[in-house]
Design a protein around this motif. Structure first.
Motif, PDB file in Angstrom:
ATOM      1  N   VAL A  49       0.829  -1.207   0.000  1.00 59.91           N
ATOM      2  CA  VAL A  49       0.000   0.000   0.000  1.00 59.91           C
ATOM      3  C   VAL A  49       0.864   1.258   0.000  1.00 59.91           C
ATOM      4  O   VAL A  49       0.577   2.231  -0.713  1.00 59.91           O
ATOM      5  N   ASP A  50       1.940   1.249   0.778  1.00 57.91           N
ATOM      6  CA  ASP A  50       2.816   2.422   0.836  1.00 57.91           C
ATOM      7  C   ASP A  50       3.415   2.730  -0.530  1.00 57.91           C
ATOM      8  O   ASP A  50       3.505   3.891  -0.934  1.00 57.91           O
ATOM      9  N   ARG A  51       3.836   1.711  -1.227  1.00 58.00           N
ATOM     10  CA  ARG A  51       4.435   1.941  -2.547  1.00 58.00           C
ATOM     11  C   ARG A  51       3.411   2.517  -3.520  1.00 58.00           C
ATOM     12  O   ARG A  51       3.722   3.418  -4.302  1.00 58.00           O
ATOM     13  N   TRP A  52       2.201   1.995  -3.466  1.00 58.99           N
ATOM     14  CA  TRP A  52       1.172   2.485  -4.386  1.00 58.99           C
ATOM     15  C   TRP A  52       0.767   3.919  -4.040  1.00 58.99           C
ATOM     16  O   TRP A  52       0.670   4.773  -4.923  1.00 58.99           O
ATOM     17  N   THR A  53       0.554   4.195  -2.758  1.00 57.66           N
ATOM     18  CA  THR A  53       0.145   5.547  -2.382  1.00 57.66           C
ATOM     19  C   THR A  53       1.283   6.549  -2.564  1.00 57.66           C
ATOM     20  O   THR A  53       1.029   7.726  -2.862  1.00 57.66           O
ATOM     21  N   ASP A  54       2.520   6.116  -2.399  1.00 54.54           N
ATOM     22  CA  ASP A  54       3.655   7.012  -2.665  1.00 54.54           C
ATOM     23  C   ASP A  54       3.678   7.443  -4.132  1.00 54.54           C
ATOM     24  O   ASP A  54       3.901   8.613  -4.455  1.00 54.54           O
ATOM     25  N   ALA A  55       3.462   6.472  -5.025  1.00 50.89           N
ATOM     26  CA  ALA A  55       3.445   6.782  -6.459  1.00 50.89           C
ATOM     27  C   ALA A  55       2.266   7.690  -6.795  1.00 50.89           C
ATOM     28  O   ALA A  55       2.397   8.636  -7.589  1.00 50.89           O
ATOM     29  N   LEU A  56       1.113   7.413  -6.196  1.00 49.45           N
ATOM     30  CA  LEU A  56      -0.065   8.246  -6.415  1.00 49.45           C
ATOM     31  C   LEU A  56       0.168   9.659  -5.901  1.00 49.45           C
ATOM     32  O   LEU A  56      -0.157  10.648  -6.571  1.00 49.45           O
ATOM     33  N   HIS A  57       0.755   9.750  -4.721  1.00 52.36           N
ATOM     34  CA  HIS A  57       1.041  11.059  -4.125  1.00 52.36           C
ATOM     35  C   HIS A  57       1.964  11.882  -5.013  1.00 52.36           C
ATOM     36  O   HIS A  57       1.722  13.059  -5.268  1.00 52.36           O
ATOM     37  N   ALA A  58       3.029  11.247  -5.498  1.00 56.83           N
ATOM     38  CA  ALA A  58       3.985  11.969  -6.334  1.00 56.83           C
ATOM     39  C   ALA A  58       3.332  12.452  -7.619  1.00 56.83           C
ATOM     40  O   ALA A  58       3.556  13.583  -8.073  1.00 56.83           O
ATOM     41  N   ARG A  59       2.530  11.602  -8.213  1.00 63.60           N
ATOM     42  CA  ARG A  59       1.885  11.945  -9.489  1.00 63.60           C
ATOM     43  C   ARG A  59       0.898  13.090  -9.338  1.00 63.60           C
ATOM     44  O   ARG A  59       0.939  14.069 -10.100  1.00 63.60           O
ATOM     45  N   ILE A  60       0.014  13.008  -8.351  1.00 61.84           N
ATOM     46  CA  ILE A  60      -1.010  14.028  -8.178  1.00 61.84           C
ATOM     47  C   ILE A  60      -0.415  15.316  -7.622  1.00 61.84           C
ATOM     48  O   ILE A  60      -0.792  16.422  -8.035  1.00 61.84           O
ATOM     49  N   SER A  61       0.524  15.192  -6.698  1.00 60.13           N
ATOM     50  CA  SER A  61       1.126  16.392  -6.110  1.00 60.13           C
ATOM     51  C   SER A  61       1.817  17.240  -7.166  1.00 60.13           C
ATOM     52  O   SER A  61       1.752  18.469  -7.137  1.00 60.13           O
ATOM     53  N   CYS A  62       2.495  16.585  -8.100  1.00 60.57           N
ATOM     54  CA  CYS A  62       3.200  17.308  -9.149  1.00 60.57           C
ATOM     55  C   CYS A  62       2.226  18.117  -9.999  1.00 60.57           C
ATOM     56  O   CYS A  62       2.423  19.310 -10.241  1.00 60.57           O
ATOM     57  N   VAL A  63       1.153  17.478 -10.440  1.00 57.25           N
ATOM     58  CA  VAL A  63       0.161  18.164 -11.273  1.00 57.25           C
ATOM     59  C   VAL A  63      -0.554  19.247 -10.471  1.00 57.25           C
ATOM     60  O   VAL A  63      -0.801  20.347 -10.965  1.00 57.25           O
ATOM     61  N   PHE A  64      -0.877  18.916  -9.230  1.00 57.21           N
ATOM     62  CA  PHE A  64      -1.589  19.857  -8.374  1.00 57.21           C
ATOM     63  C   PHE A  64      -0.740  21.093  -8.109  1.00 57.21           C
ATOM     64  O   PHE A  64      -1.229  22.233  -8.186  1.00 57.21           O
ATOM     65  N   ALA A  65       0.522  20.888  -7.798  1.00 59.59           N
ATOM     66  CA  ALA A  65       1.412  22.018  -7.509  1.00 59.59           C
ATOM     67  C   ALA A  65       1.568  22.910  -8.732  1.00 59.59           C
ATOM     68  O   ALA A  65       1.598  24.143  -8.617  1.00 59.59           O
ATOM     69  N   GLU A  66       1.678  22.314  -9.915  1.00 57.69           N
ATOM     70  CA  GLU A  66       1.795  23.102 -11.140  1.00 57.69           C
ATOM     71  C   GLU A  66       0.538  23.932 -11.379  1.00 57.69           C
ATOM     72  O   GLU A  66       0.606  25.103 -11.770  1.00 57.69           O
ATOM     73  N   ALA A  67      -0.624  23.327 -11.122  1.00 55.67           N
ATOM     74  CA  ALA A  67      -1.880  24.052 -11.322  1.00 55.67           C
ATOM     75  C   ALA A  67      -2.021  25.196 -10.332  1.00 55.67           C
ATOM     76  O   ALA A  67      -2.534  26.273 -10.667  1.00 55.67           O
ATOM     77  N   LEU A  68      -1.539  25.007  -9.107  1.00 54.69           N
ATOM     78  CA  LEU A  68      -1.672  26.043  -8.091  1.00 54.69           C
ATOM     79  C   LEU A  68      -0.748  27.227  -8.325  1.00 54.69           C
ATOM     80  O   LEU A  68      -0.917  28.278  -7.718  1.00 54.69           O
ATOM     81  N   ASP A  69       0.215  27.067  -9.236  1.00 54.50           N
ATOM     82  CA  ASP A  69       1.097  28.179  -9.572  1.00 54.50           C
ATOM     83  C   ASP A  69       0.382  29.251 -10.384  1.00 54.50           C
ATOM     84  O   ASP A  69       0.831  30.383 -10.466  1.00 54.50           O
ATOM     85  N   GLY A  70      -0.732  28.857 -10.989  1.00 49.32           N
ATOM     86  CA  GLY A  70      -1.457  29.785 -11.847  1.00 49.32           C
ATOM     87  C   GLY A  70      -2.802  30.160 -11.255  1.00 49.32           C
ATOM     88  O   GLY A  70      -3.107  29.851 -10.108  1.00 49.32           O
ATOM     89  N   PRO A  71      -3.634  30.840 -12.047  1.00 51.42           N
ATOM     90  CA  PRO A  71      -4.955  31.253 -11.567  1.00 51.42           C
ATOM     91  C   PRO A  71      -5.901  30.057 -11.499  1.00 51.42           C
ATOM     92  O   PRO A  71      -5.641  28.997 -12.057  1.00 51.42           O
ATOM     93  N   ALA A  72      -7.006  30.231 -10.800  1.00 54.06           N
ATOM     94  CA  ALA A  72      -7.994  29.154 -10.659  1.00 54.06           C
ATOM     95  C   ALA A  72      -8.907  29.115 -11.874  1.00 54.06           C
ATOM     96  O   ALA A  72     -10.125  29.181 -11.755  1.00 54.06           O
ATOM     97  N   ASP A  73      -8.325  29.011 -13.060  1.00 57.12           N
ATOM     98  CA  ASP A  73      -9.158  28.931 -14.247  1.00 57.12           C
ATOM     99  C   ASP A  73      -9.571  27.477 -14.480  1.00 57.12           C
ATOM    100  O   ASP A  73      -9.038  26.549 -13.888  1.00 57.12           O
ATOM    101  N   GLN A  74     -10.530  27.304 -15.370  1.00 58.64           N
ATOM    102  CA  GLN A  74     -11.075  25.964 -15.590  1.00 58.64           C
ATOM    103  C   GLN A  74     -10.038  25.026 -16.184  1.00 58.64           C
ATOM    104  O   GLN A  74     -10.041  23.829 -15.892  1.00 58.64           O
TER     105      GLN A  74
END
Length: 207
Positions: free
Chosen positions: A71-96
């Motif tokens: 479970v740790d390995r799977w959630t670590d990979a999920l965390h890295a993947r989503i965090s990267c995209v999420f962080a990039e999106a948060l750098d900009g405006p809250a557009d659609q």
């Protein structure tokens, strides 16, 4: 015995030992998907790995330690993947567009292994120190920082509470979609989540 003590395992130092650990973890992954948490056992994992139970116990004290590693390995990979995209999106405006990228990536990431997701959500004990809980807190923190930056100059809203609610609303919809498989297209779910989040963010940012 504490959780850390119960889950403590021998750390392999040699290539042969590391290969054995990977073999056990792979077998644990297979058994978990095929039999669920309750149906998993050290003996079954050993049979799947083609080794003796004694060999498993050289590296893992019990099945919970193996399941935790899977479970740790799977959630670590999920965390890295989503965090990267999420962080990039948060750098900009809250557009659609930026929010839509996050929604699509979340649905795709969760949908790649629905059987393990079901085990994680429905069968494993939930605890405040689980990897899933840690992932949620990371998303809370990122969104809280973004809200504080973009809502400057407005009456101070409870950004911590807003972040907590948004993260869990989106997460629960995404998980339910992956597990329930309703007769709704993936893009429609992503689009509607995007519309919901952006509309809410626009509303709370109005002077």
């Amino acid at each position: 015995m504490s959780t850390n003590e119960r889950l403590r395992r021998r750390i392999p130092q040699q290539d042969r030992s590391r290969a054995m650990v990977e073999r056990i973890i792979a077998a644990g992954h297979t058994v978990l998907l095929e039999n669920g948490y309750e149906g998993a056992s050290t003996n079954r994992i050993a049979r799947t790995a083609g080794i003796s139970p004694g060999s498993v116990y050289q590296y893992f004290p019990d099945k919970d330690a193996i399941v935790a590693e899977v479970v740790d390995r799977w959630t670590d990979a999920l965390h890295a993947r989503i965090s990267c995209v999420f962080a990039e999106a948060l750098d900009g405006p809250a557009d659609q567009l930026s929010v839509r990228v996050v929604m699509g990536e979340l649905l795709d990431a969760l949908g790649e292994n629905p059987r393990l997701l079901r085990v994680l959500i429905e069968e494993l004990p939930r605890s405040p120190d689980s990897r899933l809980a840690a992932f949620e807190r990371r998303m809370d923190d990122l969104l809280t920082v973004w809200l504080r930056f973009h809502l400057r100059g407005h009456d101070a809203p409870p950004v911590g509470a807003i972040a907590w609610m948004l993260v869990r609303t989106v997460e629960n919809v995404a998980i339910s979609y992956v597990l329930d498989r309703p007769p709704v297209e993936r893009d429609i779910v992503a689009d509607e989540l995007t519309a919901m989040v952006t509309a809410y963010l626009r509303d709370i940012s109005l002077p």
